[in-house]
Scaffold this active site. Structure first.
Site, PDB file in Angstrom:
ATOM      1  N   LYS A  15       0.942  -1.308   0.038  1.00 56.58           N
ATOM      2  CA  LYS A  15      -0.003  -0.050   0.085  1.00 56.58           C
ATOM      3  C   LYS A  15       0.691   1.137  -0.086  1.00 56.58           C
ATOM      4  O   LYS A  15       0.685   2.324  -0.574  1.00 56.58           O
ATOM      5  CB  LYS A  15      -1.004   0.058   0.934  1.00 56.58           C
ATOM      6  CG  LYS A  15      -1.942  -1.114   1.341  1.00 56.58           C
ATOM      7  CD  LYS A  15      -2.863  -1.245   2.568  1.00 56.58           C
ATOM      8  CE  LYS A  15      -2.081  -1.319   3.898  1.00 56.58           C
ATOM      9  NZ  LYS A  15      -1.497  -2.361   4.226  1.00 56.58           N
ATOM     10  N   ARG A  90      -9.606   1.042   8.656  1.00 52.72           N
ATOM     11  CA  ARG A  90      -9.124  -0.316   8.761  1.00 52.72           C
ATOM     12  C   ARG A  90     -10.048  -1.134   9.858  1.00 52.72           C
ATOM     13  O   ARG A  90      -9.962  -2.380  10.170  1.00 52.72           O
ATOM     14  CB  ARG A  90      -8.017  -0.253   9.853  1.00 52.72           C
ATOM     15  CG  ARG A  90      -6.711  -0.504   9.019  1.00 52.72           C
ATOM     16  CD  ARG A  90      -5.574  -0.374   9.989  1.00 52.72           C
ATOM     17  NE  ARG A  90      -4.353  -1.195  10.069  1.00 52.72           N
ATOM     18  CZ  ARG A  90      -3.413  -0.804   9.399  1.00 52.72           C
ATOM     19  NH1 ARG A  90      -3.380   0.543   8.630  1.00 52.72           N
ATOM     20  NH2 ARG A  90      -2.159  -1.363   9.299  1.00 52.72           N
ATOM     21  N   ARG A 129      12.040  -5.923   4.755  1.00 54.55           N
ATOM     22  CA  ARG A 129      11.659  -4.285   4.544  1.00 54.55           C
ATOM     23  C   ARG A 129      12.724  -3.640   5.505  1.00 54.55           C
ATOM     24  O   ARG A 129      12.847  -4.144   6.766  1.00 54.55           O
ATOM     25  CB  ARG A 129      10.183  -4.035   5.028  1.00 54.55           C
ATOM     26  CG  ARG A 129      10.094  -2.487   4.955  1.00 54.55           C
ATOM     27  CD  ARG A 129       8.628  -2.023   5.050  1.00 54.55           C
ATOM     28  NE  ARG A 129       7.910  -2.404   6.102  1.00 54.55           N
ATOM     29  CZ  ARG A 129       6.637  -2.422   6.159  1.00 54.55           C
ATOM     30  NH1 ARG A 129       6.060  -1.594   5.281  1.00 54.55           N
ATOM     31  NH2 ARG A 129       6.088  -2.759   7.143  1.00 54.55           N
ATOM     32  N   ARG A 162      11.528  -1.862  10.907  1.00 51.19           N
ATOM     33  CA  ARG A 162      10.613  -1.329  11.897  1.00 51.19           C
ATOM     34  C   ARG A 162      10.380  -2.443  13.077  1.00 51.19           C
ATOM     35  O   ARG A 162      10.445  -3.435  12.773  1.00 51.19           O
ATOM     36  CB  ARG A 162       9.257  -1.131  10.945  1.00 51.19           C
ATOM     37  CG  ARG A 162       8.864   0.150  10.593  1.00 51.19           C
ATOM     38  CD  ARG A 162       7.782   0.242   9.466  1.00 51.19           C
ATOM     39  NE  ARG A 162       6.672  -0.373  10.021  1.00 51.19           N
ATOM     40  CZ  ARG A 162       5.496  -0.240   9.186  1.00 51.19           C
ATOM     41  NH1 ARG A 162       5.603   0.319   8.057  1.00 51.19           N
ATOM     42  NH2 ARG A 162       4.150  -1.057   9.621  1.00 51.19           N
ATOM     43  N   ARG A 173      -0.139  -8.887  13.400  1.00 49.33           N
ATOM     44  CA  ARG A 173      -0.630  -7.949  12.301  1.00 49.33           C
ATOM     45  C   ARG A 173      -1.532  -8.543  11.285  1.00 49.33           C
ATOM     46  O   ARG A 173      -2.455  -8.205  10.916  1.00 49.33           O
ATOM     47  CB  ARG A 173       0.556  -7.244  11.826  1.00 49.33           C
ATOM     48  CG  ARG A 173       0.863  -6.166  12.806  1.00 49.33           C
ATOM     49  CD  ARG A 173       2.325  -5.645  12.194  1.00 49.33           C
ATOM     50  NE  ARG A 173       2.342  -4.945  11.008  1.00 49.33           N
ATOM     51  CZ  ARG A 173       3.165  -4.731  10.316  1.00 49.33           C
ATOM     52  NH1 ARG A 173       4.426  -5.296  10.528  1.00 49.33           N
ATOM     53  NH2 ARG A 173       3.148  -4.098   9.144  1.00 49.33           N
TER      54      ARG A 173
HETATM   55  P1  AP5 Z   1       5.122  -1.559   1.791  1.00 52.08           P
HETATM   56  O1  AP5 Z   1       4.431  -0.740   0.697  1.00 52.08           O
HETATM   57  O2  AP5 Z   1       5.745  -1.044   3.025  1.00 52.08           O
HETATM   58  O3  AP5 Z   1       3.582  -2.249   2.327  1.00 52.08           O
HETATM   59  P2  AP5 Z   1       2.460  -1.700   3.053  1.00 52.08           P
HETATM   60  O4  AP5 Z   1       1.167  -2.471   2.675  1.00 52.08           O
HETATM   61  O5  AP5 Z   1       2.381  -0.522   3.257  1.00 52.08           O
HETATM   62  O6  AP5 Z   1       2.834  -2.446   4.513  1.00 52.08           O
HETATM   63  P3  AP5 Z   1       2.680  -1.818   6.091  1.00 52.08           P
HETATM   64  O7  AP5 Z   1       3.219  -2.749   6.635  1.00 52.08           O
HETATM   65  O8  AP5 Z   1       3.370  -0.513   5.923  1.00 52.08           O
HETATM   66  O9  AP5 Z   1       1.216  -2.030   6.132  1.00 52.08           O
HETATM   67  P4  AP5 Z   1       0.475  -1.947   7.546  1.00 52.08           P
HETATM   68  O10 AP5 Z   1      -0.916  -1.945   7.145  1.00 52.08           O
HETATM   69  O11 AP5 Z   1       0.703  -3.116   8.498  1.00 52.08           O
HETATM   70  O12 AP5 Z   1       1.124  -0.772   8.282  1.00 52.08           O
HETATM   71  P5  AP5 Z   1       0.884   0.789   8.540  1.00 52.08           P
HETATM   72  O13 AP5 Z   1       2.020   1.446   8.577  1.00 52.08           O
HETATM   73  O14 AP5 Z   1      -0.362   1.357   7.795  1.00 52.08           O
HETATM   74  O15 AP5 Z   1       5.706  -2.966   1.378  1.00 52.08           O
HETATM   75  C1  AP5 Z   1       6.519  -3.745   2.081  1.00 52.08           C
HETATM   76  C2  AP5 Z   1       7.613  -4.297   1.960  1.00 52.08           C
HETATM   77  O16 AP5 Z   1       7.474  -4.977   0.627  1.00 52.08           O
HETATM   78  C3  AP5 Z   1       8.705  -3.295   1.238  1.00 52.08           C
HETATM   79  O17 AP5 Z   1       9.902  -3.715   1.862  1.00 52.08           O
HETATM   80  C4  AP5 Z   1       8.597  -2.900   0.063  1.00 52.08           C
HETATM   81  O18 AP5 Z   1       9.675  -2.574  -0.618  1.00 52.08           O
HETATM   82  C5  AP5 Z   1       8.283  -4.456  -0.699  1.00 52.08           C
HETATM   83  N1  AP5 Z   1       7.508  -4.601  -1.855  1.00 52.08           N
HETATM   84  C6  AP5 Z   1       6.355  -3.348  -2.010  1.00 52.08           C
HETATM   85  N2  AP5 Z   1       5.859  -3.898  -3.227  1.00 52.08           N
HETATM   86  C7  AP5 Z   1       6.601  -4.958  -3.751  1.00 52.08           C
HETATM   87  C8  AP5 Z   1       6.360  -6.037  -4.766  1.00 52.08           C
HETATM   88  N3  AP5 Z   1       5.194  -5.856  -5.856  1.00 52.08           N
HETATM   89  N4  AP5 Z   1       7.315  -6.822  -4.907  1.00 52.08           N
HETATM   90  C9  AP5 Z   1       8.085  -7.056  -4.069  1.00 52.08           C
HETATM   91  N5  AP5 Z   1       8.282  -6.382  -2.881  1.00 52.08           N
HETATM   92  C10 AP5 Z   1       7.446  -5.220  -2.782  1.00 52.08           C
HETATM   93  O19 AP5 Z   1       0.307   0.605  10.230  1.00 52.08           O
HETATM   94  C11 AP5 Z   1       1.299   0.449  11.215  1.00 52.08           C
HETATM   95  C12 AP5 Z   1       0.593   0.307  12.659  1.00 52.08           C
HETATM   96  O20 AP5 Z   1      -0.213   1.500  12.754  1.00 52.08           O
HETATM   97  C13 AP5 Z   1      -0.590  -0.627  12.635  1.00 52.08           C
HETATM   98  O21 AP5 Z   1      -0.479  -1.832  13.022  1.00 52.08           O
HETATM   99  C14 AP5 Z   1      -1.505   0.259  13.842  1.00 52.08           C
HETATM  100  O22 AP5 Z   1      -0.852  -0.159  15.092  1.00 52.08           O
HETATM  101  C15 AP5 Z   1      -1.407   1.450  13.424  1.00 52.08           C
HETATM  102  N6  AP5 Z   1      -2.300   2.141  12.627  1.00 52.08           N
HETATM  103  C16 AP5 Z   1      -2.073   2.538  11.198  1.00 52.08           C
HETATM  104  N7  AP5 Z   1      -3.454   2.882  10.711  1.00 52.08           N
HETATM  105  C17 AP5 Z   1      -4.288   2.384  11.456  1.00 52.08           C
HETATM  106  C18 AP5 Z   1      -5.826   2.761  11.556  1.00 52.08           C
HETATM  107  N8  AP5 Z   1      -6.368   3.222  10.583  1.00 52.08           N
HETATM  108  N9  AP5 Z   1      -6.312   2.302  12.435  1.00 52.08           N
HETATM  109  C19 AP5 Z   1      -5.665   1.880  13.679  1.00 52.08           C
HETATM  110  N10 AP5 Z   1      -4.571   1.566  13.700  1.00 52.08           N
HETATM  111  C20 AP5 Z   1      -3.557   1.896  12.767  1.00 52.08           C
END
Ligand code: AP5
Length: 218
Positions: A15, A90, A129, A162, A173
């Site tokens: 994402k 979410r 990552r 991270r 997660r």
């Molecule tokens: P990346 O693009 O970083 O993936 P992502 O889907 O953004 O993954 P996240 O782990 O950031 O999502 P998340 O939803 O768990 O975390 P968030 O920060 O929102 O890609 C991942 C890896 O793959 C990278 O190394 C990239 O280079 C690689 N990659 C990408 N595309 C690729 C491809 N096509 N092929 C190969 N490799 C590839 O949330 C973190 C925490 O914050 C949550 O756990 C929660 O505690 C809190 N939080 C955030 N939002 C909320 C909310 N709305 N409500 C409640 N808590 C929240």
């Protein structure tokens, strides 16, 4: 191109990676609740202090905290012609709250794009990552390595893992996603705005698929 989109998908689906490509190509802001919270944690603001314990445990931060953050962000002038929501909503409570905010603003979503990736690939992506401690740029040890090991190409900052990308927390997660976030697919399917795309393949291939869906939605 303008439009209001949500990027949905499990942790590691890409994402953040795709939202950044969309921001660069279409010049609409990327609103990432994860990035906003990580900044708050780094700066140890009251929101950051509250969010930290949930994030490190792989759990969701309480809905009311997140909804307030997003509501304020959507009022900013740069959101007038559209945005991409990355990591929000979410839960059904968050989705309902977003619906109310948009109604008050007299606007509607153009599409919800769900990125579909198999679980073993998610674990591979998350465990490899690395993120820049300074500017937040994301890398992957195998799929998207930096030019110099451990150093950010963009700003020269130090690359770190991270806190929530450790094996046990990744598992948690993924469970939280299945229980609390995956039901949003049915939620938006019922509104007729869900678009599922294959998230396997290179970043560029996935981006191509997303662009096609976005262009067909507005
Ligand atoms: P990346 O693009 O970083 O993936 P992502 O889907 O953004 O993954 P996240 O782990 O950031 O999502 P998340 O939803 O768990 O975390 P968030 O920060 O929102 O890609 C991942 C890896 O793959 C990278 O190394 C990239 O280079 C690689 N990659 C990408 N595309 C690729 C491809 N096509 N092929 C190969 N490799 C590839 O949330 C973190 C925490 O914050 C949550 O756990 C929660 O505690 C809190 N939080 C955030 N939002 C909320 C909310 N709305 N409500 C409640 N808590 C929240």
């Amino acid at each position: 191109m303008t439009g209001r989109f949500i990027l949905l998908g499990p942790p590691g689906a890409g994402k953040g990676t795709q939202a950044e490509l969309i921001r660069e190509k279409f010049h609409i802001p990327q609103i990432s609740t994860g990035d906003i919270l990580r900044k708050a944690v780094r700066e140890q603001t009251p929101v950051g202090q509250e969010a930290q314990k949930y994030m490190e445990a792989g759990q969701l931060v309480p809905d009311e905290v997140i909804v307030k953050i997003v509501q304020e962000r959507l009022q900013k002038p740069d959101c007038q012609h559209g945005y991409i929501l990355d990591g929000f909503p979410r839960t059904v409570v968050q989705a309902d709250a977003l619906g109310r905010v948009l109604k008050e603003m007299q606007v509607a979503l153009d599409g919800v794009i769900s990125i579909e990736v198999e679980e073993n690939e998610l674990v591979r992506r998350l465990s490899g990552r690395r993120t820049c401690a300074q500017c937040g740029e994301t890398y992957h040890l195998i799929f998207h390595p930096p030019q110099r090991e451990g150093i950010c190409d963009r700003c020269g900052g130090r690359l770190i893992q991270r806190e929530d990308d450790r094996e046990e927390t990744i598992k948690k997660r993924l469970e939280v996603y299945a229980q609390q976030t995956a039901p949003l697919k049915d939620y938006y399917q019922a509104q007729g705005i869900l678009r599922e795309i294959k998230g396997m393949g290179s970043r560029e291939e996935v981006f191509e698929r997303i662009c096609r869906v976005m262009k067909g939605s507005v």
